[in-house]
Design an enzyme around this catalytic site. Structure first.
Site, mmCIF file in Angstrom:
data_model
loop_
_atom_site.group_PDB
_atom_site.id
_atom_site.type_symbol
_atom_site.label_atom_id
_atom_site.label_comp_id
_atom_site.label_asym_id
_atom_site.label_seq_id
_atom_site.Cartn_x
_atom_site.Cartn_y
_atom_site.Cartn_z
ATOM 1 N N LEU A 227 62.139 58.145 42.706
ATOM 2 C CA LEU A 227 61.010 57.229 42.615
ATOM 3 C C LEU A 227 60.411 57.182 41.211
ATOM 4 O O LEU A 227 60.039 58.220 40.647
ATOM 5 C CB LEU A 227 59.935 57.649 43.626
ATOM 6 C CG LEU A 227 58.747 56.690 43.797
ATOM 7 C CD1 LEU A 227 59.228 55.349 44.334
ATOM 8 C CD2 LEU A 227 57.709 57.305 44.733
ATOM 9 N N ASP A 228 60.328 55.964 40.649
ATOM 10 C CA ASP A 228 59.717 55.699 39.338
ATOM 11 C C ASP A 228 60.379 56.461 38.196
ATOM 12 O O ASP A 228 59.754 56.719 37.169
ATOM 13 C CB ASP A 228 58.214 56.021 39.374
ATOM 14 C CG ASP A 228 57.444 55.092 40.290
ATOM 15 O OD1 ASP A 228 57.850 53.918 40.412
ATOM 16 O OD2 ASP A 228 56.450 55.536 40.893
ATOM 17 N N GLU A 229 61.650 56.830 38.355
ATOM 18 C CA GLU A 229 62.358 57.556 37.299
ATOM 19 C C GLU A 229 63.616 56.834 36.838
ATOM 20 O O GLU A 229 64.480 57.417 36.193
ATOM 21 C CB GLU A 229 62.702 58.976 37.766
ATOM 22 C CG GLU A 229 61.475 59.852 38.000
ATOM 23 C CD GLU A 229 61.830 61.297 38.306
ATOM 24 O OE1 GLU A 229 62.988 61.683 38.044
ATOM 25 O OE2 GLU A 229 60.967 62.023 38.791
#
Length: 284
Positions: A227-229
């Site tokens: 997530l969000d990486e």
């Protein structure tokens, strides 16, 4: 006249640029743009070309076939060849926030984005009227922890029906499922504030305001299962100080989200991004 874009990456080795330019000349093409980059640490070569072909006997299919059996084979390349006249089809995923949606549709209507937008998909009905205003089909697909499989199946069915090439999460407030990520690997673009991981949660601007931050920002990236990486496409910042209120923070943050997401869409649609080792090479 046919205009094409070629993206290449492979192990760095001597003679790549000379071989590619000689190939374009051999098939009676004219190079109008060329750029390259070498990742020295990983010994990987990246290249982007824009070319024009005036010979009507030269087709996209014949170019691909010839390129694959000569250059690609000789240098063990990973490559893509795109017809610039074919606009990629982009699906928008939204929830209840409308600032990014309005901005994208405004730019789309003004001809600033080289895309088609055949469909808008949402887990709520709140933004249906905006889609109708721009005459774009809107589909509400409820998506919760209790109906993820059903919601995912419906999303994929719609994406296939509209022949979508890539997806933009215009403040879509649900986690994208692994199956959808695999289906659209490096083709799902997200936008969020740049306070992560320092200020997670529902009210990051309030948390940042209390901490007295001096810079706020926005980040657009490709979606991965982490997530969000995912690989970052575009970022920007704005300076703030003690004179700014929480409302100022939110306003500046939303302005940045609009700008950064629009830039990321434009870069992706114009085939200017290449993903490698969870980061991007972004050509000018």
């Amino acid at each position: 006249m046919q205009k094409i874009t070629i993206l290449i990456h492979c192990k760095d080795q001597k003679g790549i640029i000379a071989a590619v330019t000689a190939f374009i000349a051999k098939v009676e093409g004219n190079i109008t743009y060329i750029d390259q980059h070498v990742d020295v640490e990983q010994n990987v070569f990246f290249m982007r070309l824009e070319c024009e072909f005036t010979n009507p006997k030269i087709t996209i299919e014949s170019l691909k076939e010839e390129f694959d059996k000569t250059l690609a084979a000789d240098f063990n390349m990973s490559w893509d060849l795109y017809n610039q006249e074919q606009k990629p089809k982009m699906a928008l995923f939204v929830s209840k926030y409308d600032h990014c949606l309005f901005d994208i549709l405004g730019r789309y209507s003004a001809g600033e984005l080289n895309v088609e937008i055949p469909v808008i998909i949402s887990n709520h009905n709140d933004l249906r009227s905006i889609a109708e205003r721009f005459d774009i089909p809107f589909h509400c697909v409820p998506f919760t922890k209790d109906n993820k499989e059903e919601g995912e199946a419906k999303q994929i069915e719609l994406l296939k029906r509209y022949q979508i090439n890539f997806i933009v999460l215009a403040r879509y407030m649900q986690i994208i499922t692994p199956n959808l990520i695999k289906l659209y690997e490096n083709k799902i673009i997200n936008i969020h504030h740049s306070f992560l991981p320092a200020f997670p949660g529902a009210k990051p601007y309030h948390s940042a305001f209390k901490r007295g931050v001096k810079i706020i920002g926005a980040t657009s990236h490709y979606v991965t299962e982490e997530l969000d990486e995912g690989p970052i496409i575009e970022q920007d910042i704005a300076r703030v100080s003690h004179i700014h209120s929480v409302e100022d923070f939110i306003m500046k943050g939303r302005d940045l989200e609009r700008i950064v997401l629009a830039r990321a869409i434009k870069l992706h649609a114009e085939r200017k991004t290449m993903v490698y080792s969870n980061k991007t090479v972004v050509f000018s």
